[in-house]
Write a protein that holds these residues in place. Sequence first.
Motif, PDB file in Angstrom:
ATOM      1  N   GLN A  45       0.858  -1.195   0.000  1.00 37.77           N
ATOM      2  CA  GLN A  45       0.000   0.000   0.000  1.00 37.77           C
ATOM      3  C   GLN A  45       0.889   1.238   0.000  1.00 37.77           C
ATOM      4  O   GLN A  45       1.088   1.869   1.033  1.00 37.77           O
ATOM      5  CB  GLN A  45      -0.849  -0.054   1.284  1.00 37.77           C
ATOM      6  CG  GLN A  45      -2.006   0.897   1.353  1.00 37.77           C
ATOM      7  CD  GLN A  45      -3.041   0.668   0.291  1.00 37.77           C
ATOM      8  OE1 GLN A  45      -2.947   1.191  -0.807  1.00 37.77           O
ATOM      9  NE2 GLN A  45      -4.035  -0.153   0.619  1.00 37.77           N
ATOM     10  N   GLU A  60       0.066   4.688   1.561  1.00 39.28           N
ATOM     11  CA  GLU A  60      -0.043   4.833   3.014  1.00 39.28           C
ATOM     12  C   GLU A  60       1.291   4.625   3.734  1.00 39.28           C
ATOM     13  O   GLU A  60       1.480   5.145   4.834  1.00 39.28           O
ATOM     14  CB  GLU A  60      -1.076   3.833   3.564  1.00 39.28           C
ATOM     15  CG  GLU A  60      -2.451   4.050   2.951  1.00 39.28           C
ATOM     16  CD  GLU A  60      -3.560   3.316   3.684  1.00 39.28           C
ATOM     17  OE1 GLU A  60      -3.268   2.559   4.621  1.00 39.28           O
ATOM     18  OE2 GLU A  60      -4.723   3.513   3.286  1.00 39.28           O
ATOM     19  N   HIS A 118      -1.619  10.115   8.626  1.00 35.88           N
ATOM     20  CA  HIS A 118      -1.827   8.942   7.785  1.00 35.88           C
ATOM     21  C   HIS A 118      -3.089   9.237   6.968  1.00 35.88           C
ATOM     22  O   HIS A 118      -3.961   9.954   7.438  1.00 35.88           O
ATOM     23  CB  HIS A 118      -2.023   7.724   8.703  1.00 35.88           C
ATOM     24  CG  HIS A 118      -2.159   6.425   7.969  1.00 35.88           C
ATOM     25  ND1 HIS A 118      -3.351   6.021   7.411  1.00 35.88           N
ATOM     26  CD2 HIS A 118      -1.265   5.448   7.716  1.00 35.88           C
ATOM     27  CE1 HIS A 118      -3.163   4.841   6.835  1.00 35.88           C
ATOM     28  NE2 HIS A 118      -1.912   4.468   7.001  1.00 35.88           N
ATOM     29  N   PRO A 119      -3.201   8.710   5.742  1.00 31.07           N
ATOM     30  CA  PRO A 119      -4.399   9.013   4.945  1.00 31.07           C
ATOM     31  C   PRO A 119      -5.711   8.689   5.662  1.00 31.07           C
ATOM     32  O   PRO A 119      -6.737   9.280   5.351  1.00 31.07           O
ATOM     33  CB  PRO A 119      -4.229   8.120   3.706  1.00 31.07           C
ATOM     34  CG  PRO A 119      -2.758   7.922   3.588  1.00 31.07           C
ATOM     35  CD  PRO A 119      -2.215   7.932   4.989  1.00 31.07           C
ATOM     36  N   ARG A 120      -5.668   7.779   6.634  1.00 28.49           N
ATOM     37  CA  ARG A 120      -6.920   7.391   7.288  1.00 28.49           C
ATOM     38  C   ARG A 120      -7.028   7.837   8.744  1.00 28.49           C
ATOM     39  O   ARG A 120      -8.045   7.597   9.373  1.00 28.49           O
ATOM     40  CB  ARG A 120      -7.119   5.868   7.184  1.00 28.49           C
ATOM     41  CG  ARG A 120      -7.381   5.418   5.738  1.00 28.49           C
ATOM     42  CD  ARG A 120      -7.641   3.936   5.613  1.00 28.49           C
ATOM     43  NE  ARG A 120      -6.410   3.143   5.619  1.00 28.49           N
ATOM     44  CZ  ARG A 120      -6.221   2.051   6.356  1.00 28.49           C
ATOM     45  NH1 ARG A 120      -7.177   1.618   7.140  1.00 28.49           N
ATOM     46  NH2 ARG A 120      -5.081   1.396   6.287  1.00 28.49           N
ATOM     47  N   TRP A 121      -5.988   8.453   9.322  1.00 30.42           N
ATOM     48  CA  TRP A 121      -6.100   8.924  10.700  1.00 30.42           C
ATOM     49  C   TRP A 121      -5.016   9.962  10.997  1.00 30.42           C
ATOM     50  O   TRP A 121      -4.016  10.058  10.288  1.00 30.42           O
ATOM     51  CB  TRP A 121      -6.039   7.784  11.727  1.00 30.42           C
ATOM     52  CG  TRP A 121      -4.803   6.934  11.648  1.00 30.42           C
ATOM     53  CD1 TRP A 121      -3.602   7.199  12.228  1.00 30.42           C
ATOM     54  CD2 TRP A 121      -4.638   5.679  10.946  1.00 30.42           C
ATOM     55  NE1 TRP A 121      -2.696   6.193  11.942  1.00 30.42           N
ATOM     56  CE2 TRP A 121      -3.312   5.253  11.160  1.00 30.42           C
ATOM     57  CE3 TRP A 121      -5.502   4.873  10.171  1.00 30.42           C
ATOM     58  CZ2 TRP A 121      -2.814   4.064  10.624  1.00 30.42           C
ATOM     59  CZ3 TRP A 121      -4.991   3.694   9.641  1.00 30.42           C
ATOM     60  CH2 TRP A 121      -3.666   3.297   9.866  1.00 30.42           C
TER      61      TRP A 121
END
Length: 318
Positions: free
Chosen positions: A259, A262, A275-278
């Motif tokens: 990935q 990320e 981070h792209p998600r958090w």
Amino acid sequence: MHVVRRPGWALPERLATPENQFFDRRRALGVLGGAAAATALPLSAGRAASDLLAELYPVPRNARYTFERPLTPEDLVTSYNNFYEFGSSKRIARAAQALKIQPWQVVINGRVERELTLDATDLIRQMPLEERVYRLRCVEGWSMVVPWTGFPMADLVKLAAPTSGARYVRMETFEDSSMAPGQRQFWYPWPYVEGLTLEEATNELAFIVTGVYGKPLPRQNGAPLRSAVPWKYGFKSIKSIVRFTFTDTRPVSFWERLQDEEYGFWANVNPEVPHPRWSQATERVVGSDERVPTQLYNGYGAYVAALYDGLQGERLFM
Ligand SMILES: Nc1nc2c(c(=O)[nH]1)N[C@H]1C(S)=C(S)[C@@H](COP(=O)(O)O)O[C@H]1N2
Ligand SMILES: [Mo]
């Protein structure tokens, strides 16, 4: 046992200097004996490798790397782990006991003066062990403070004697799905791979870990040897290493291959780069109810920031 040794004169300088403050007399004599026996039997002939390792611990703590935060309790350090070879939960300690760590061959190859295959026990016994208390910041947003035992990665680089073309060191974990059920999950790009630039690998903080809490490293923490690069997210600290390859090509690491949006090559800790998600702004202190602010380079900027001068165009923080 197949052991290739460098001649005594090729040992890292510190190892050949019995006066050195890092060594007690017993250790110094052992090392000199090892060097003198370069063409004779390996150090460990006739004795169980587990005994030969256990007698090395504990070793004195290097006060240069201690700081204020309390240590994470030992039972948490050894029971809350990431080691995907044994499963994707944090509770892999029991499954990891299937890892066979003796014998354990370590290969040093690629752009080096001479390729080496060493038994891990012999390698560890040659090296100047010290304890260092390091922070560990996982990219998932939790952190620990861990008393590792090990030796500077710079000493391993010196032993390897990389040639002028070497720019990176690529490290690889064992691969054997009969011991590690996670490796049957074919969608992961096994084996686990990590890499550092040679400048990073020879920075004084880069550490090869062989023990924790004054004992040989448990399997779940990456026995018999793993890295600790505390200014980077935890996934850069690769466990149960079998191969160090010196190369002119930037290695593609396990998570990057999986990935790359990320998880990049550099992965230096930075609270301001989410981070792209958090968010990475804070971290949960394992073993307490606290969340604390995350620090740039995980608090180690004084040691490592200069490594990245001129690299501002790179994705240094993911
Ligand atoms: N081979 C291997 N090394 C690995 C991992 C892994 O899954 N496999 N996980 C990494 C991650 S994400 C972290 S946070 C640390 C955890 O180390 P610890 O379990 O000793 O705390 O190991 C790193 N090294
Ligand atoms: Mo992690």
